[in-house]
Design a protein around this motif. Structure first.
Motif, mmCIF file in Angstrom:
data_model
loop_
_atom_site.group_PDB
_atom_site.id
_atom_site.type_symbol
_atom_site.label_atom_id
_atom_site.label_comp_id
_atom_site.label_asym_id
_atom_site.label_seq_id
_atom_site.Cartn_x
_atom_site.Cartn_y
_atom_site.Cartn_z
ATOM 1 N N MET A 1 0.847 -1.197 0.000
ATOM 2 C CA MET A 1 0.000 0.000 0.000
ATOM 3 C C MET A 1 0.879 1.243 0.000
ATOM 4 S SD MET A 1 -2.969 1.162 2.707
ATOM 5 C CE MET A 1 -3.909 -0.333 2.379
ATOM 6 N N ALA A 2 0.529 2.209 -0.856
ATOM 7 C CA ALA A 2 1.331 3.430 -0.968
ATOM 8 C C ALA A 2 1.187 4.281 0.282
ATOM 9 C CB ALA A 2 0.882 4.222 -2.187
ATOM 10 N N GLY A 3 2.215 5.053 0.567
ATOM 11 C CA GLY A 3 2.179 5.944 1.714
ATOM 12 C C GLY A 3 1.382 7.209 1.416
ATOM 13 N N LYS A 4 1.166 7.999 2.458
ATOM 14 C CA LYS A 4 0.429 9.252 2.329
ATOM 15 C C LYS A 4 1.328 10.420 2.705
ATOM 16 C CE LYS A 4 -3.941 7.044 3.695
ATOM 17 N NZ LYS A 4 -5.001 6.996 4.757
ATOM 18 N N LEU A 5 1.035 11.573 2.098
ATOM 19 C CA LEU A 5 1.710 12.809 2.460
ATOM 20 C C LEU A 5 0.759 13.635 3.316
ATOM 21 C CD1 LEU A 5 4.093 14.840 2.165
ATOM 22 C CD2 LEU A 5 2.847 15.799 0.203
ATOM 23 N N TYR A 6 1.197 13.985 4.516
ATOM 24 C CA TYR A 6 0.388 14.797 5.432
ATOM 25 C C TYR A 6 0.941 16.218 5.463
ATOM 26 C CZ TYR A 6 -1.460 10.345 7.171
ATOM 27 O OH TYR A 6 -2.067 9.103 7.282
#
Length: 274
Positions: A1-6
């Motif tokens: 699963m791809a990461g997220k940018l916060y």
């Protein structure tokens, strides 16, 4: 699963403005991308946040964008913070967000302090419509920026360094010495201050009290000129004399004077113009 940018907003002065969600987000991500790792490091230490720091600023943004996207591809979560306030507003975060969106990764906002919004809400100026123009430039490029800003029929907001504040106020006075200007400095800090008046009054204030801190400047909207249908008819007749057809002349006059094209055309028809 791809990461997220916060996109994680941080305090602009008062540490109590750090939200619980921001703290938990920074604790939970794999990496925190920061403009100034020393400054951000002090913030993280205060809140016992141990996520790994990486540098991301205007001098390495192109290289770091690729590195951060690679981390997201690997399933790592990354939080972006600026030196203070909401990242992505007049800082390198804009470029990163555009690139991450382009790769299809999710960008998640973590709301919080923002100097321009704080200043706007306490300014007493019209908040129904406003225009933010970033940091005011220095030197010869300042005049055309201010001339354009002061022609806007809405509140204009920009960031201003203390070293060039008087130069900006002097230029505003030359353009319109009656326009209301609001200067807000050191928002959320001990010496938070709001000063309102025309440019001359603000210049006098700062010459007397001195200039310290970072400023957000707001300029009152330019009043809209109200034109009458009679003025419209005069302009249409001038355009007709220049060779324009009636419909074209009515369209151009209505646009220039902010009048209803249909009403203007009907008036001309009633006057017997063909």
């Amino acid at each position: 699963m791809a990461g997220k940018l916060y996109l994680c907003a941080t305090p602009i002065g008062n540490l109590e403005d750090m939200s619980l969600r921001a703290i938990n987000t920074l604790k939970g991500v794999d990496f925190i991308a920061a403009e100034d790792t020393r400054r951000t490091g002090m913030l993280l230490k205060h809140f016992s946040i141990e996520s790994k720091l990486i540098q991301y600023h205007k001098f390495n943004e192109r290289k770091q964008v690729d590195n951060i996207i690679e981390l997201l591809d690997q399933g790592k979560d990354v939080a972006l913070v600026s030196d203070a306030g909401t990242p992505g507003i007049s800082d390198p975060g804009e470029i990163l967000v555009r690139a991450v969106n382009g790769k299809g990764h999710k960008v998640v906002p973590i709301p919080g302090p923002c100097a321009l919004i704080c200043a706007l809400t306490i300014s007493g100026l019209d908040t129904s419509e406003f225009k933010f123009i970033g940091f005011m430039p220095k030197g010869n490029s300042k005049k055309p920026v201010l001339e354009k800003a002061m022609s806007e029929h809405c509140t204009v907001v920009f960031y201003q360094s203390p070293h060039d504040l008087l130069s900006t106020l002097e230029q505003i006075e030359k353009i319109d010495n009656q326009r209301k200007v609001v200067a807000v400095r050191e928002i959320t800090k001990i010496y938070e201050e709001k000063i309102a008046g025309n440019a001359k009054e603000l210049i006098s204030h700062f010459n007397e009290r001195g200039i310290k801190g970072e400023f957000t400047i707001l300029i009152e909207a330019k009043e809209e000129e109200i034109h009458t249908i009679s003025q419209g008819i005069v302009l249409v007749e001038e355009l007709l004399e220049q060779g324009q057809f009636l419909k074209e002349a009515c369209k151009n006059a209505a646009k220039e004077l902010n009048l209803g094209q249909r009403d203007l055309y009907q008036f001309m028809i009633n006057k017997g113009k063909k």
